[in-house]
Design a protein around this motif. Structure first.
Motif, PDB file in Angstrom:
ATOM      1  N   ALA A 116       0.803   3.997  -2.918  1.00 34.80           N
ATOM      2  CA  ALA A 116       0.532   5.399  -2.594  1.00 34.80           C
ATOM      3  C   ALA A 116       1.570   6.320  -3.206  1.00 34.80           C
ATOM      4  N   GLY A 117       2.821   5.854  -3.286  1.00 36.18           N
ATOM      5  CA  GLY A 117       3.870   6.653  -3.908  1.00 36.18           C
ATOM      6  C   GLY A 117       3.631   6.893  -5.387  1.00 36.18           C
ATOM      7  N   LEU A 118       2.791   6.043  -5.992  1.00 37.10           N
ATOM      8  CA  LEU A 118       2.445   6.192  -7.411  1.00 37.10           C
ATOM      9  C   LEU A 118       1.051   6.788  -7.591  1.00 37.10           C
ATOM     10  N   GLY A 119       0.448   7.207  -6.478  1.00 34.63           N
ATOM     11  CA  GLY A 119      -0.882   7.769  -6.545  1.00 34.63           C
ATOM     12  C   GLY A 119      -1.962   6.731  -6.747  1.00 34.63           C
ATOM     13  N   LYS A 137      -4.187   3.114  -5.225  1.00 43.38           N
ATOM     14  CA  LYS A 137      -4.700   2.466  -4.027  1.00 43.38           C
ATOM     15  C   LYS A 137      -5.373   1.165  -4.429  1.00 43.38           C
ATOM     16  N   LEU A 148       6.124  -3.266  -8.499  1.00 45.83           N
ATOM     17  CA  LEU A 148       6.275  -2.194  -7.527  1.00 45.83           C
ATOM     18  C   LEU A 148       7.654  -2.291  -6.874  1.00 45.83           C
ATOM     19  N   ASP A 178       0.828  -1.209   0.000  1.00 43.42           N
ATOM     20  CA  ASP A 178       0.000   0.000   0.000  1.00 43.42           C
ATOM     21  C   ASP A 178       0.862   1.259   0.000  1.00 43.42           C
ATOM     22  N   GLU A 179       1.990   1.217   0.695  1.00 44.98           N
ATOM     23  CA  GLU A 179       2.884   2.374   0.712  1.00 44.98           C
ATOM     24  C   GLU A 179       3.498   2.590  -0.668  1.00 44.98           C
ATOM     25  N   ALA A 180       3.889   1.486  -1.340  1.00 46.09           N
ATOM     26  CA  ALA A 180       4.457   1.612  -2.680  1.00 46.09           C
ATOM     27  C   ALA A 180       3.420   2.131  -3.669  1.00 46.09           C
TER      28      ALA A 180
END
Length: 305
Positions: free
Chosen positions: A217-220, A222, A268, A213-215
């Motif tokens: 989120a870094g790409l916009g 979800k 990712l 989820d963090e990776a």
């Protein structure tokens, strides 16, 4: 013959207490110490009198340790091990002559992959050593400090300053789906990975958010997490019978293949998994523990090639 004697407790009773807390059974302790059950019961009575505590109490058909017994368990084990080391012939003691039960704690996938070879090595090299492999709990507990486990294997996240940690190698996470899953058709992008299927998280604590989820989120992006399950093997059966996307490490690839699942590279930048060992320093000079560390280290190295 008693190795040492005090007004209340001698080393023989400490050794018996160590075994009783490990077996949590008078019968099991009697078998380990080659005593009759009545003799073991009398020994437990002497321990109770010396410590002023019941130590083990009946709970249904089982016996459970009292809070005081749990509090002193690690120290009892440490004293017994120091005595063994003191009177043993040294670090080069023949492990074939040692009689011990050693406990490993770690992920069940590593246990499933490691146990067959580990049990075979124990039978061939150290027939008096029994190995127990415990699955990780949902709660963070000081397993090594309290003596619940002798060796931890896996991704070591303990912050206890006294624990010895040894990094072995890095693993990585892979995606896993049932054969014929739509995600396997065409180029798999981060957007497709996030939006074209629901996801299943393996978490012994029930967490609904992780590095994926963090990776994303870094790409916009979800993803939708359908839920969590406590163990990786259980997740593979869920993935097999659904369209959910799971995650595995390389240790679970044989299990995935046995269920006809397909593993794939996750598109990712996920952080690597540092696999290693951890143990309490009181075991450092123990020949049996040294054999366990060496054997597990060698078996893990073989699997990492």
């Amino acid at each position: 013959m008693h190795v040492t004697q005090s007004a209340h407790l001698d080393l023989n009773l400490l050794a018996a207490l160590d075994v009783l807390l490990e077996e949590r059974s008078v019968r099991g302790a009697a078998q380990r110490l080659h005593l009759s059950e009545p003799a073991m019961s009398r020994t437990l009575g002497r321990i109770r009198k010396a410590l002023g505590d019941p130590i083990l109490v009946r709970a249904g058909r089982q016996m459970v340790p009292t809070p005081h017994a749990l509090a002193v368990r690690a120290e009892v084990s440490a004293v017994v091990e120091r005595a063994r080391a003191l009177f043993a012939p040294g670090r080069d003691a023949d492990v074939r002559t040692l009689r011990r039960t050693l406990t490993i704690i770690g992920p069940d996938t590593i246990g499933a992959a490691l146990a067959p070879a580990l049990f075979a090595r124990a039978a061939a090299e150290a027939p008096g050593i029994r190995v127990r492999y415990l699955a990780e709990s949902h709660a963070d507990e000081p397993y090594l400090r309290e003596g619940t486990a002798d060796l931890e294997v896996g991704v070591i996240d303990t912050t206890a300053p006294e624990v010895h940690r040894e990094k072995l190698y890095q693993d990585r996470m892979l995606g896993v789906v049932r054969a014929g899953h739509p995600l396997l058709e065409g180029e798999l992008t981060a957007e497709r990975f996030a939006t074209e299927a629901d996801h299943l998280i393996v978490s012994r604590r029930g967490r609904l958010h992780g590095p994926v989820d963090e990776a994303l989120a870094g790409l916009g992006l979800k993803r939708r997490v359908a839920g969590t399950i406590g163990t990786l093997p259980a997740s593979l059966f869920v993935v097999r019978d659904s369209d959910l996307v799971g995650l595995i490490s390389s240790w679970a690839l044989p299990l995935a293949a046995a269920l006809d699942l397909v593993a794939f590279e996750v598109p990712l930048p996920l952080p690597p998994l540092d696999l290693g060992l951890a143990w309490h320093p009181r075991h450092e000079a123990d020949p049996a523990h040294a054999w366990l560390r060496r054997t597990v280290r060698e078996l893990l190295a073989e699997r990492s090639v």
